[in-house]
Write a protein that holds these residues in place. Sequence first.
Motif, PDB file in Angstrom:
ATOM      1  N   PHE A  21      12.378  96.078 -15.325  1.00  0.00           N
ATOM      2  CA  PHE A  21      13.103  95.457 -14.305  1.00  0.00           C
ATOM      3  C   PHE A  21      12.521  94.499 -13.251  1.00  0.00           C
ATOM      4  O   PHE A  21      12.839  93.555 -12.725  1.00  0.00           O
ATOM      5  N   ASN A  22      11.176  94.941 -12.779  1.00  0.00           N
ATOM      6  CA  ASN A  22      10.128  94.559 -11.905  1.00  0.00           C
ATOM      7  C   ASN A  22       8.977  94.260 -12.325  1.00  0.00           C
ATOM      8  O   ASN A  22       8.240  95.326 -12.175  1.00  0.00           O
ATOM      9  N   VAL A  23       8.439  93.355 -12.714  1.00  0.00           N
ATOM     10  CA  VAL A  23       7.231  93.036 -13.493  1.00  0.00           C
ATOM     11  C   VAL A  23       6.248  92.043 -12.875  1.00  0.00           C
ATOM     12  O   VAL A  23       6.670  91.111 -12.029  1.00  0.00           O
ATOM     13  N   VAL A  24       4.731  92.260 -13.181  1.00  0.00           N
ATOM     14  CA  VAL A  24       3.902  91.515 -12.616  1.00  0.00           C
ATOM     15  C   VAL A  24       2.862  91.005 -13.785  1.00  0.00           C
ATOM     16  O   VAL A  24       2.399  91.937 -14.477  1.00  0.00           O
ATOM     17  N   GLU A  25       2.754  89.720 -14.225  1.00  0.00           N
ATOM     18  CA  GLU A  25       1.852  89.372 -15.082  1.00  0.00           C
ATOM     19  C   GLU A  25       0.746  89.013 -14.377  1.00  0.00           C
ATOM     20  O   GLU A  25       0.595  88.336 -13.096  1.00  0.00           O
ATOM     21  N   ILE A  26      -0.644  89.583 -15.006  1.00  0.00           N
ATOM     22  CA  ILE A  26      -1.633  89.301 -14.306  1.00  0.00           C
ATOM     23  C   ILE A  26      -2.536  88.209 -15.306  1.00  0.00           C
ATOM     24  O   ILE A  26      -2.362  88.218 -16.585  1.00  0.00           O
ATOM     25  N   GLY A  27      -3.269  87.217 -14.480  1.00  0.00           N
ATOM     26  CA  GLY A  27      -3.728  86.206 -15.599  1.00  0.00           C
ATOM     27  C   GLY A  27      -2.826  85.389 -16.260  1.00  0.00           C
ATOM     28  O   GLY A  27      -2.824  84.830 -17.395  1.00  0.00           O
ATOM     29  N   ILE A  28      -1.826  84.939 -15.516  1.00  0.00           N
ATOM     30  CA  ILE A  28      -0.936  83.864 -15.869  1.00  0.00           C
ATOM     31  C   ILE A  28      -1.493  82.612 -16.417  1.00  0.00           C
ATOM     32  O   ILE A  28      -0.705  81.855 -17.447  1.00  0.00           O
ATOM     33  N   GLY A  29      -2.555  82.011 -15.819  1.00  0.00           N
ATOM     34  CA  GLY A  29      -2.940  80.820 -16.288  1.00  0.00           C
ATOM     35  C   GLY A  29      -2.181  79.767 -16.437  1.00  0.00           C
ATOM     36  O   GLY A  29      -1.247  79.334 -15.389  1.00  0.00           O
TER      37      GLY A  29
END
Length: 137
Positions: A21-29
Amino acid sequence: MASEYKRIEGCIAAYISGNYFNVVEIGIGRNPDVAVWCHEAGLRVRATDIREPSSTSGVETRRDDVFCPDLPWYAGADLVYAVRPGVEMVPALITLARTLQCDLLVYHLGDEVYLDGGERIECGVRLHRYCRASKRS
């Protein structure tokens, strides 16, 4: 080749949006597709990169370094994920997920894995879950 990448991102987004439900993408570039599709599915989505990320509709973005993260900004995440990160980033991603007490999913480039590869998840592509939250709400 571009359509294959979009298929990959679609599989990743479908799995994430069906389980978190609550996400974080690391390194979206410069590839916000997973984050955008997750947002469109109704998730709260944040994304970081070592360089200032481009503004992405519906996705909270900021510059941050996974090796020295601004922890309060990640509060409440039930998933941290990375798409094709350098394998040298995985230990820092694991540390971040453990600190946040959330899951960590990684889609690796090719056959690259970290240590034993964690729990493998087949969802049209192979994801690696290196951390699982001790409790999920």
